[in-house]
Design a protein around this motif. Structure first.
Motif, PDB file in Angstrom:
ATOM      1  N   MET A   1      -1.348   2.465  -4.236  1.00 52.83           N
ATOM      2  CA  MET A   1      -0.265   3.358  -4.624  1.00 52.83           C
ATOM      3  C   MET A   1       0.485   3.961  -3.442  1.00 52.83           C
ATOM      4  O   MET A   1       1.393   4.755  -3.643  1.00 52.83           O
ATOM      5  CB  MET A   1      -0.816   4.454  -5.535  1.00 52.83           C
ATOM      6  CG  MET A   1      -1.401   3.887  -6.821  1.00 52.83           C
ATOM      7  SD  MET A   1      -1.934   5.138  -7.959  1.00 52.83           S
ATOM      8  CE  MET A   1      -0.368   5.523  -8.746  1.00 52.83           C
ATOM      9  N   SER A   2       0.143   3.573  -2.232  1.00 53.59           N
ATOM     10  CA  SER A   2       0.784   4.183  -1.059  1.00 53.59           C
ATOM     11  C   SER A   2       2.176   3.630  -0.793  1.00 53.59           C
ATOM     12  O   SER A   2       2.939   4.224  -0.034  1.00 53.59           O
ATOM     13  CB  SER A   2      -0.097   3.995   0.181  1.00 53.59           C
ATOM     14  OG  SER A   2      -0.176   2.616   0.513  1.00 53.59           O
ATOM     15  N   GLU A   3       2.514   2.504  -1.419  1.00 52.86           N
ATOM     16  CA  GLU A   3       3.839   1.927  -1.200  1.00 52.86           C
ATOM     17  C   GLU A   3       4.898   2.778  -1.880  1.00 52.86           C
ATOM     18  O   GLU A   3       4.748   3.174  -3.022  1.00 52.86           O
ATOM     19  CB  GLU A   3       3.887   0.506  -1.764  1.00 52.86           C
ATOM     20  CG  GLU A   3       2.926  -0.442  -1.078  1.00 52.86           C
ATOM     21  CD  GLU A   3       2.929  -1.818  -1.713  1.00 52.86           C
ATOM     22  OE1 GLU A   3       3.837  -2.107  -2.508  1.00 52.86           O
ATOM     23  OE2 GLU A   3       2.007  -2.590  -1.422  1.00 52.86           O
TER      24      GLU A   3
ATOM     25  N   ARG B   1       1.241   9.900  -7.808  1.00 58.64           N
ATOM     26  CA  ARG B   1       0.298   9.254  -6.892  1.00 58.64           C
ATOM     27  C   ARG B   1      -0.846  10.199  -6.502  1.00 58.64           C
ATOM     28  O   ARG B   1      -1.342  10.181  -5.384  1.00 58.64           O
ATOM     29  CB  ARG B   1       1.022   8.736  -5.653  1.00 58.64           C
ATOM     30  CG  ARG B   1       2.001   7.631  -5.915  1.00 58.64           C
ATOM     31  CD  ARG B   1       2.693   7.195  -4.623  1.00 58.64           C
ATOM     32  NE  ARG B   1       3.397   5.949  -4.777  1.00 58.64           N
ATOM     33  CZ  ARG B   1       4.682   5.844  -5.077  1.00 58.64           C
ATOM     34  NH1 ARG B   1       5.397   6.924  -5.294  1.00 58.64           N
ATOM     35  NH2 ARG B   1       5.251   4.656  -5.177  1.00 58.64           N
ATOM     36  N   ASN B   2      -1.274  11.025  -7.449  1.00 59.83           N
ATOM     37  CA  ASN B   2      -2.347  11.981  -7.227  1.00 59.83           C
ATOM     38  C   ASN B   2      -3.682  11.304  -7.555  1.00 59.83           C
ATOM     39  O   ASN B   2      -4.262  11.499  -8.625  1.00 59.83           O
ATOM     40  CB  ASN B   2      -2.132  13.227  -8.086  1.00 59.83           C
ATOM     41  CG  ASN B   2      -3.116  14.321  -7.767  1.00 59.83           C
ATOM     42  OD1 ASN B   2      -4.110  14.114  -7.063  1.00 59.83           O
ATOM     43  ND2 ASN B   2      -2.864  15.495  -8.297  1.00 59.83           N
ATOM     44  N   VAL B   3      -4.150  10.488  -6.628  1.00 58.50           N
ATOM     45  CA  VAL B   3      -5.323   9.645  -6.863  1.00 58.50           C
ATOM     46  C   VAL B   3      -6.585  10.478  -7.085  1.00 58.50           C
ATOM     47  O   VAL B   3      -7.422  10.123  -7.921  1.00 58.50           O
ATOM     48  CB  VAL B   3      -5.499   8.645  -5.703  1.00 58.50           C
ATOM     49  CG1 VAL B   3      -6.770   7.834  -5.868  1.00 58.50           C
ATOM     50  CG2 VAL B   3      -4.288   7.714  -5.616  1.00 58.50           C
TER      51      VAL B   3
ATOM     52  N   THR C   1      -5.566   4.575  -3.518  1.00 57.45           N
ATOM     53  CA  THR C   1      -4.720   5.157  -2.477  1.00 57.45           C
ATOM     54  C   THR C   1      -3.965   4.059  -1.752  1.00 57.45           C
ATOM     55  O   THR C   1      -2.757   4.180  -1.497  1.00 57.45           O
ATOM     56  CB  THR C   1      -5.564   5.990  -1.488  1.00 57.45           C
ATOM     57  OG1 THR C   1      -6.157   7.085  -2.213  1.00 57.45           O
ATOM     58  CG2 THR C   1      -4.712   6.537  -0.361  1.00 57.45           C
ATOM     59  N   GLN C   2      -4.654   2.978  -1.439  1.00 62.86           N
ATOM     60  CA  GLN C   2      -4.002   1.855  -0.763  1.00 62.86           C
ATOM     61  C   GLN C   2      -2.940   1.220  -1.663  1.00 62.86           C
ATOM     62  O   GLN C   2      -1.817   0.984  -1.227  1.00 62.86           O
ATOM     63  CB  GLN C   2      -5.035   0.809  -0.360  1.00 62.86           C
ATOM     64  CG  GLN C   2      -4.428  -0.404   0.309  1.00 62.86           C
ATOM     65  CD  GLN C   2      -5.460  -1.483   0.603  1.00 62.86           C
ATOM     66  OE1 GLN C   2      -6.642  -1.336   0.304  1.00 62.86           O
ATOM     67  NE2 GLN C   2      -5.017  -2.569   1.177  1.00 62.86           N
TER      68      GLN C   2
ATOM     69  N   SER D   1       7.974   6.022  -1.670  1.00 61.50           N
ATOM     70  CA  SER D   1       7.899   7.475  -1.529  1.00 61.50           C
ATOM     71  C   SER D   1       8.318   8.209  -2.794  1.00 61.50           C
ATOM     72  O   SER D   1       8.038   9.389  -2.946  1.00 61.50           O
ATOM     73  CB  SER D   1       8.781   7.924  -0.360  1.00 61.50           C
ATOM     74  OG  SER D   1      10.125   7.502  -0.575  1.00 61.50           O
TER      75      SER D   1
END
Length: 142
Positions: free
Chosen positions: A75-77, A33-35, A72-73, A79
């Motif tokens: 892919m934020s779901e 998740r390294n946007v 970011t939004q 952990s």
């Protein structure tokens, strides 16, 4: 990767290897998740083609700021890291342009989602970068 019969430009082994390496790196950054790093691997403005829930085709251009904010939004779901298993079919139009069709299984937190999409990549100064993303279902984000 699967390759189509030779028509037009025939990619070299280096063409194929460099494109494979680019996708390996991009999948690794996506998985973490390294946007910001994902954005480093693009050419802006980035073209996007999709459809909306009403079945209408949509297109847009994003600058880096829009790409980072939206991804970011999205892919934020969750952990956990994301795992990808992908089969890619590149079509090289020249030594510096490729359209890549991908069938992928994306797994995170025990859930797997199947994806089909295409990317257009260009090579500049010896490095690949994606310039167009084509995937159904993103229309509301455009």
């Amino acid at each position: 990767m699967t390759f189509l019969p030779d028509t037009g430009y025939v990619p070299t082994a280096e063409d194929r290897a460099s494109l494979d390496a680019w996708f390996t790196e991009y999948d690794a950054q996506s998985g973490r998740r390294n946007v910001e790093r994902m954005a480093d691997m693009a050419v802006f403005p980035l073209n996007l083609v999709s459809d909306d829930p009403g079945g209408n085709g949509r297109s847009a251009q994003w600058d880096r700021e829009q790409f980072v904010a939206t991804m970011t939004q999205v892919m934020s779901e969750g952990s956990e890291d994301i795992a990808f298993e992908s089969t890619r079919t590149p079509v090289f139009l020249s030594p510096s342009m490729a359209v890549v069709f991908t069938d992928s299984a994306m797994t995170t937190e025990g859930r797997t989602q199947r994806l089909r999409y295409a990317d257009i990549l260009i090579r500049r100064d010896g490095k690949w970068a994606f310039q167009t993303m084509i995937q159904g279902g993103w229309g509301d984000n455009l």
